[in-house]
Design a protein around this motif. Structure first.
Motif, PDB file in Angstrom:
ATOM      1  N   LEU A 196      34.837  46.928  33.437  1.00 44.15           N
ATOM      2  CA  LEU A 196      34.661  45.504  33.198  1.00 44.15           C
ATOM      3  C   LEU A 196      34.724  44.739  34.515  1.00 44.15           C
ATOM      4  O   LEU A 196      35.510  45.076  35.409  1.00 44.15           O
ATOM      5  CB  LEU A 196      35.732  44.969  32.246  1.00 44.15           C
ATOM      6  CG  LEU A 196      35.428  45.054  30.738  1.00 44.15           C
ATOM      7  CD1 LEU A 196      35.420  46.508  30.265  1.00 44.15           C
ATOM      8  CD2 LEU A 196      36.436  44.259  29.940  1.00 44.15           C
ATOM      9  N   THR A 197      33.908  43.713  34.623  1.00 46.27           N
ATOM     10  CA  THR A 197      33.925  42.868  35.797  1.00 46.27           C
ATOM     11  C   THR A 197      35.164  41.974  35.761  1.00 46.27           C
ATOM     12  O   THR A 197      35.766  41.772  34.696  1.00 46.27           O
ATOM     13  CB  THR A 197      32.665  41.997  35.853  1.00 46.27           C
ATOM     14  OG1 THR A 197      32.639  41.148  34.693  1.00 46.27           O
ATOM     15  CG2 THR A 197      31.411  42.866  35.876  1.00 46.27           C
ATOM     16  N   PRO A 198      35.562  41.410  36.911  1.00 47.00           N
ATOM     17  CA  PRO A 198      36.739  40.515  36.897  1.00 47.00           C
ATOM     18  C   PRO A 198      36.586  39.339  35.945  1.00 47.00           C
ATOM     19  O   PRO A 198      37.535  38.985  35.234  1.00 47.00           O
ATOM     20  CB  PRO A 198      36.837  40.060  38.353  1.00 47.00           C
ATOM     21  CG  PRO A 198      36.229  41.174  39.138  1.00 47.00           C
ATOM     22  CD  PRO A 198      35.121  41.698  38.286  1.00 47.00           C
ATOM     23  N   ALA A 237      41.316  47.437  32.291  1.00 47.89           N
ATOM     24  CA  ALA A 237      39.985  46.863  32.096  1.00 47.89           C
ATOM     25  C   ALA A 237      39.064  47.229  33.251  1.00 47.89           C
ATOM     26  O   ALA A 237      37.884  47.541  33.045  1.00 47.89           O
ATOM     27  CB  ALA A 237      40.100  45.345  31.956  1.00 47.89           C
ATOM     28  N   TYR A 238      39.590  47.197  34.477  1.00 44.37           N
ATOM     29  CA  TYR A 238      38.771  47.587  35.623  1.00 44.37           C
ATOM     30  C   TYR A 238      38.367  49.052  35.539  1.00 44.37           C
ATOM     31  O   TYR A 238      37.250  49.429  35.908  1.00 44.37           O
ATOM     32  CB  TYR A 238      39.540  47.339  36.922  1.00 44.37           C
ATOM     33  CG  TYR A 238      39.705  45.876  37.273  1.00 44.37           C
ATOM     34  CD1 TYR A 238      38.906  44.907  36.682  1.00 44.37           C
ATOM     35  CD2 TYR A 238      40.656  45.467  38.202  1.00 44.37           C
ATOM     36  CE1 TYR A 238      39.064  43.566  36.998  1.00 44.37           C
ATOM     37  CE2 TYR A 238      40.815  44.125  38.532  1.00 44.37           C
ATOM     38  CZ  TYR A 238      40.015  43.180  37.922  1.00 44.37           C
ATOM     39  OH  TYR A 238      40.153  41.852  38.238  1.00 44.37           O
ATOM     40  N   ARG A 281      37.845  38.460  28.245  1.00 41.67           N
ATOM     41  CA  ARG A 281      37.977  39.311  27.064  1.00 41.67           C
ATOM     42  C   ARG A 281      39.338  39.988  26.941  1.00 41.67           C
ATOM     43  O   ARG A 281      39.709  40.402  25.829  1.00 41.67           O
ATOM     44  CB  ARG A 281      36.888  40.396  27.083  1.00 41.67           C
ATOM     45  CG  ARG A 281      35.476  39.876  26.943  1.00 41.67           C
ATOM     46  CD  ARG A 281      35.303  39.110  25.646  1.00 41.67           C
ATOM     47  NE  ARG A 281      33.940  38.691  25.427  1.00 41.67           N
ATOM     48  CZ  ARG A 281      33.034  39.375  24.726  1.00 41.67           C
ATOM     49  NH1 ARG A 281      33.384  40.523  24.166  1.00 41.67           N
ATOM     50  NH2 ARG A 281      31.809  38.911  24.580  1.00 41.67           N
ATOM     51  N   VAL A 282      40.071  40.111  28.027  1.00 41.03           N
ATOM     52  CA  VAL A 282      41.326  40.868  27.986  1.00 41.03           C
ATOM     53  C   VAL A 282      42.530  39.991  28.292  1.00 41.03           C
ATOM     54  O   VAL A 282      43.507  39.967  27.527  1.00 41.03           O
ATOM     55  CB  VAL A 282      41.277  42.068  28.974  1.00 41.03           C
ATOM     56  CG1 VAL A 282      42.595  42.842  28.949  1.00 41.03           C
ATOM     57  CG2 VAL A 282      40.111  42.994  28.626  1.00 41.03           C
ATOM     58  N   GLN A 327      47.124  45.718  32.091  1.00 45.34           N
ATOM     59  CA  GLN A 327      45.966  45.362  31.275  1.00 45.34           C
ATOM     60  C   GLN A 327      44.739  45.113  32.151  1.00 45.34           C
ATOM     61  O   GLN A 327      43.633  45.546  31.819  1.00 45.34           O
ATOM     62  CB  GLN A 327      46.289  44.111  30.460  1.00 45.34           C
ATOM     63  CG  GLN A 327      47.443  44.267  29.486  1.00 45.34           C
ATOM     64  CD  GLN A 327      47.072  45.153  28.318  1.00 45.34           C
ATOM     65  OE1 GLN A 327      45.938  45.143  27.859  1.00 45.34           O
ATOM     66  NE2 GLN A 327      48.026  45.927  27.846  1.00 45.34           N
ATOM     67  N   ARG A 328      44.943  44.455  33.267  1.00 46.66           N
ATOM     68  CA  ARG A 328      43.828  44.202  34.177  1.00 46.66           C
ATOM     69  C   ARG A 328      43.324  45.511  34.789  1.00 46.66           C
ATOM     70  O   ARG A 328      42.115  45.732  34.900  1.00 46.66           O
ATOM     71  CB  ARG A 328      44.263  43.233  35.272  1.00 46.66           C
ATOM     72  CG  ARG A 328      43.139  42.721  36.153  1.00 46.66           C
ATOM     73  CD  ARG A 328      43.713  41.853  37.270  1.00 46.66           C
ATOM     74  NE  ARG A 328      44.403  40.692  36.747  1.00 46.66           N
ATOM     75  CZ  ARG A 328      43.810  39.519  36.523  1.00 46.66           C
ATOM     76  NH1 ARG A 328      42.520  39.384  36.796  1.00 46.66           N
ATOM     77  NH2 ARG A 328      44.506  38.505  36.061  1.00 46.66           N
ATOM     78  N   GLU A 329      44.267  46.366  35.188  1.00 44.58           N
ATOM     79  CA  GLU A 329      43.870  47.643  35.784  1.00 44.58           C
ATOM     80  C   GLU A 329      43.126  48.512  34.779  1.00 44.58           C
ATOM     81  O   GLU A 329      42.142  49.179  35.128  1.00 44.58           O
ATOM     82  CB  GLU A 329      45.117  48.363  36.305  1.00 44.58           C
ATOM     83  CG  GLU A 329      45.832  47.615  37.423  1.00 44.58           C
ATOM     84  CD  GLU A 329      47.143  48.289  37.810  1.00 44.58           C
ATOM     85  OE1 GLU A 329      47.449  49.329  37.193  1.00 44.58           O
ATOM     86  OE2 GLU A 329      47.825  47.776  38.703  1.00 44.58           O
ATOM     87  N   ARG A 367      34.701  39.136  33.217  1.00 42.32           N
ATOM     88  CA  ARG A 367      34.754  39.631  31.836  1.00 42.32           C
ATOM     89  C   ARG A 367      36.157  40.081  31.473  1.00 42.32           C
ATOM     90  O   ARG A 367      36.592  39.942  30.319  1.00 42.32           O
ATOM     91  CB  ARG A 367      33.769  40.783  31.674  1.00 42.32           C
ATOM     92  CG  ARG A 367      33.510  41.176  30.223  1.00 42.32           C
ATOM     93  CD  ARG A 367      32.456  42.271  30.158  1.00 42.32           C
ATOM     94  NE  ARG A 367      32.165  42.637  28.796  1.00 42.32           N
ATOM     95  CZ  ARG A 367      31.274  42.042  28.017  1.00 42.32           C
ATOM     96  NH1 ARG A 367      30.593  41.003  28.504  1.00 42.32           N
ATOM     97  NH2 ARG A 367      31.051  42.446  26.787  1.00 42.32           N
ATOM     98  N   THR A 368      36.900  40.592  32.445  1.00 41.47           N
ATOM     99  CA  THR A 368      38.285  41.010  32.192  1.00 41.47           C
ATOM    100  C   THR A 368      39.144  39.808  31.825  1.00 41.47           C
ATOM    101  O   THR A 368      39.939  39.854  30.880  1.00 41.47           O
ATOM    102  CB  THR A 368      38.854  41.713  33.428  1.00 41.47           C
ATOM    103  OG1 THR A 368      38.086  42.882  33.700  1.00 41.47           O
ATOM    104  CG2 THR A 368      40.304  42.094  33.219  1.00 41.47           C
TER     105      THR A 368
END
Length: 318
Positions: free
Chosen positions: A199-201, A194-195, A207-208, A190-192, A203-204
């Motif tokens: 998305l910035t860290p 978003a990147y 929001r995620v 999910q983080r990957e 904001r990730t």
């Protein structure tokens, strides 16, 4: 070699034979025995509550809604809300610092969690209340330079401030581990993803990651809120007029210790019940799209009752 006749039965004959076979429900004698023992224990407890004159229910009803007790209960709720707000904010910040790739930042967060989780909250309350013995003045400014402002510790650290510092900082250490476990429960993909969307860290996370981690964070956080409600009783050692301190002042004059402790317990139980109901409602809202079958006995009983009753009939006059 002849084939046994049983294997030549058609599916229709097999279904008919299955329908004719009686269905015998599994017997659970252990459940019945446990239910009987539980009912006997409840009956004995109810009999003791009704017949033991030491409870003095008339005194309980007399002091249940007096102004002093209600004011103390209000202070208890206010301390609970303020301490949990401080603890949640500190917990989120410490959890994010704990997961930082910077070893210095991560070590600072780990030290904070280790220190405040490893010492009793009562010790922390007394320490903050007596901070003036260690630092008579509090200097505000840059290290190794003349301070911009100097304040007296005795004036700044009032009993309320000491209570908020002790309860909030202690709760922040526990919330840090709860939030960290929730963050770790989210799939790293999910983080990957978003990147990859730009998305910035920060904001990730906002929001995620956090919205998905809330399903893991909320249940233990609800438990911490109930625990904080009861932990506020420790501030009575600082002469703060919370619920316990209020009833202590009353039974110190009337010597009606047990009835007044029942009064305090009744208000604690009422508040914890309402908080638990709010927790269940929030969990059900966050569980939308991830419905799981209830596992505890109360939820199973409620589900069975709803299934047997069915939907409520609509008003035909409409």
């Amino acid at each position: 070699m002849p084939v046994p006749t049983k294997t030549l039965q058609t599916p229709a004959l097999q279904d008919a034979a299955a329908e004719e076979s009686p269905i015998v429900r599994a017997r659970h004698p252990g459940r019945w025995a446990a239910a009987v023992v539980s009912m006997l224990m409840l009956a004995a407890l109810a009999h003791s509550l009704a017949t033991n004159p030491g409870y003095r229910w008339d005194v309980v009803w007399k002091y249940l809604t007096v102004r002093t007790v209600l004011t103390g209960f209000g202070w208890t709720l206010a301390l609970t809300a303020a301490s949990m707000a401080i603890g949640i904010v500190l917990g989120v910040v410490a959890a994010l610092m704990r997961q930082s790739a910077n070893p210095v930042v991560s070590a600072c967060a780990a030290t904070y969690i280790w220190l405040f989780r490893g010492t009793p909250v009562l010790v922390q309350l007394i320490f903050w209340y007596n901070l003036a013995a260690l630092y008579p003045r509090i200097d505000i400014g840059f290290p190794f330079f003349a301070p911009f402002l100097t304040l007296s510790t005795n004036v700044l650290i009032t009993p309320i401030v000491a209570a908020l510092l002790g309860l909030g900082l202690n709760e922040g250490a526990y919330m840090a581990e709860i939030v960290r476990s929730g963050l770790m429960s989210v799939d790293p993909g999910q983080r990957e993803a978003a990147y990859s969307l730009g998305l910035t860290p920060a904001r990730t996370v906002r929001r995620v990651i956090l919205p998905q981690a809330m399903r893991v964070i909320v249940p233990p956080t609800g438990n911490e809120v109930v625990g904080m409600l009861k932990a506020t009783s420790l501030v009575s050692t600082l002469a703060i007029s919370d619920l316990l301190y209020s009833v202590q002042g009353i039974y110190g004059r009337t010597f009606e210790t047990i009835p007044l402790l029942i009064v305090a317990s009744a208000w604690y139980l009422l508040a914890s019940t309402l908080l638990s109901a709010c927790q269940i409602a929030l969990e059900n809202r966050l569980r939308r799209g991830h419905t799981a079958a209830p596992t505890d006995g109360v939820s199973v009983l409620i589900a069975r009752v709803r299934r047997n009753i069915g939907p409520l009939p609509r008003n035909s006059s409409r």
